[in-house]
Design a protein around this motif. Structure first.
Motif, PDB file in Angstrom:
ATOM      1  N   HIS A 160       0.858  -1.198   0.000  1.00 17.28           N
ATOM      2  CA  HIS A 160       0.000   0.000   0.000  1.00 17.28           C
ATOM      3  C   HIS A 160       0.888   1.240   0.000  1.00 17.28           C
ATOM      4  O   HIS A 160       1.709   1.422   0.889  1.00 17.28           O
ATOM      5  CB  HIS A 160      -0.912   0.007   1.225  1.00 17.28           C
ATOM      6  N   ASN A 161       0.718   2.077  -0.988  1.00 12.66           N
ATOM      7  CA  ASN A 161       1.608   3.236  -1.128  1.00 12.66           C
ATOM      8  C   ASN A 161       1.052   4.505  -0.481  1.00 12.66           C
ATOM      9  O   ASN A 161       1.564   5.607  -0.728  1.00 12.66           O
ATOM     10  CB  ASN A 161       1.922   3.491  -2.605  1.00 12.66           C
TER      11      ASN A 161
ATOM     12  N   ARG B  27      -1.304  -1.784  -4.161  1.00 13.69           N
ATOM     13  CA  ARG B  27      -0.639  -2.146  -5.416  1.00 13.69           C
ATOM     14  C   ARG B  27      -0.829  -3.626  -5.734  1.00 13.69           C
ATOM     15  O   ARG B  27       0.114  -4.414  -5.758  1.00 13.69           O
ATOM     16  CB  ARG B  27       0.844  -1.800  -5.329  1.00 13.69           C
TER      17      ARG B  27
ATOM     18  N   ASP C 290      -1.317  -4.806  -8.486  1.00 16.04           N
ATOM     19  CA  ASP C 290      -0.663  -5.102  -9.764  1.00 16.04           C
ATOM     20  C   ASP C 290       0.678  -5.794  -9.570  1.00 16.04           C
ATOM     21  O   ASP C 290       1.191  -6.457 -10.478  1.00 16.04           O
ATOM     22  CB  ASP C 290      -0.462  -3.813 -10.561  1.00 16.04           C
TER      23      ASP C 290
ATOM     24  N   GLU D 136       5.035   5.692  -8.209  1.00 18.39           N
ATOM     25  CA  GLU D 136       3.753   5.351  -8.820  1.00 18.39           C
ATOM     26  C   GLU D 136       3.952   4.876 -10.253  1.00 18.39           C
ATOM     27  O   GLU D 136       4.854   5.331 -10.962  1.00 18.39           O
ATOM     28  CB  GLU D 136       2.824   6.562  -8.809  1.00 18.39           C
TER      29      GLU D 136
END
Length: 377
Positions: free
Chosen positions: A271-272, A277, A279, A316
């Protein structure tokens, strides 16, 4: 024959992305880190099967490191790397316009990092532990100053105490040199390296550990996810794009986690700060599956106390490439082979078959990542 060493000394910098482990590590250059030499680990790197090399840092040789105190009271780490590094390091020094990081030892015996990074990054410890915690935001992972603090302090004290006796003062004094192994810096290709350090296996003691130490290690396994999953978190840093800094966790956090807490920690790792994420998960699962296949073919190998690093870039994804694969952005590597063994070590205790404890941890990780992908993908 040993490679000829450079005639020009290199001042080592702290490795700012160290998230766990006991041994203090330093940067020789942007793509190489230095780790205190342990004979068994060196032997393991030198005898590693070819099929395993893709899952371990590249081994680059051995150097001697001197701990030197300069006239300003700074403890500087000086090394003479192999001759092959000389030209590359010269180019890097000429291109660098920033102040180099140094380790300084205060009169109190505490250690601190001074210097500016070429690309300043900010780290924050999520759960400080009293007076050991780094205060506020710092330009390195807070674990760096805790890592093997006593050993570093002793080496620095050696530099302070090894000067010539008498009333005169010297410009610098040096402790006896220490040997270090050179390894690939696994974070060098990432702008914002998110790193998960996982202690692997259901057994965390070596064959030659004392009975008392074995009991302590067994108790630690029994009370952590090492017993239920074959893996526990040993350290973590994850970049938060909304805060422009890394959030860090250490091994004490990992020891407290339940199975469900471990799953939530995996979610935190991807988790950013703005999004999960997911993906990244297919690439992580694929890489771990490849590792499992390789380990299943390594008969007699045991990776006691070894860790697994999972790394990806916290920047990102490009908005014009929403469908791009994350496979090239994810890395999975085994590290820390100080207690590894296999039949060619000629140890008193010989093991047969693959390391099922380590493999169990890999399988647990694959299963949990698949569950996260199902739930949130």
């Amino acid at each position: 024959m040993a490679e000829e060493r450079s005639s020009e000394p290199v001042h080592l910098e702290p490795f700012i992305h160290q998230v766990g482990g006991h041994s203090h590590m330093f940067s020789l250059d942007e793509i190489t880190v230095c780790k205190p030499l342990i004979t068994r680990e060196l032997h393991f790197y030198e005898s590693m099967p070819d099929q395993m090399k893709q899952f371990a840092p590249e081994y680059k040789g051995v150097i001697e490191v001197n701990f030197v105190e300069d006239a300003d009271g700074y403890v500087t780490l000086v090394a003479y790397p192999p001759k092959s590094y000389e030209r590359k390091l010269s180019v890097q020094r000429s291109e660098s316009k920033s102040k180099r990081s140094r380790i300084r030892m205060r009169p109190s015996g505490s250690l601190e990092i001074e210097g500016e990074q070429k690309q300043p990054q900010v780290f924050e410890e999520a759960e400080p532990r009293g007076d050991e915690a780094a205060a506020g935001h710092v330009p390195h992972n807070p674990w760096l100053l805790r890592c093997d603090r006593n050993q570093l302090t002793q080496l620095a004290a050696g530099a302070l105490g090894s000067g010539s006796s008498g009333g005169g003062s010297s410009s610098h004094r040096a402790a006896p040199p220490q040997k270090y192994i050179l390894l690939e810096n696994l974070t060098h290709k990432y702008q914002y390296p998110c790193v998960l350090d996982l202690k692997m296996g259901t057994r965390q003691y070596a064959d030659d550990d004392s009975a008392a130490k074995q009991q302590r290690k067994k108790a630690k396994v029994a009370t952590t996810t090492s017993s239920t999953l074959g893996v526990r978190i040993n350290g973590m840093q994850v970049y938060q794009v909304n805060l422009s800094r890394f959030i860090c966790r250490n091994k004490y956090y990992g020891r407290k986690l339940t199975v469900d807490g471990f799953k939530q920690a995996l979610c935190q790792f991807i988790h950013n700060g703005t999004t999960l994420r997911t993906d990244l998960l297919p690439a992580m699962i694929a890489r771990l599956s490849e590792l499992r296949s390789v380990l299943q073919r390594q008969h007699s190998f045991r990776f006691f106390t070894s860790s697994l690093l999972v790394i990806y870039d916290g920047q990102e994804a490009m908005h014009d490439q929403p469908e791009r694969s994350a496979r090239g952005d994810v890395d999975v590597r085994m590290i820390d082979f100080a207690h590894a063994t296999h039949q060619n070590f000629d140890d008193p205790v010989q093991h047969s078959g693959p390391d099922q404890g380590f493999i169990f941890g890999v399988e647990s990780l694959i299963s949990m990542l698949k569950t996260v992908l199902q739930e949130y993908g």
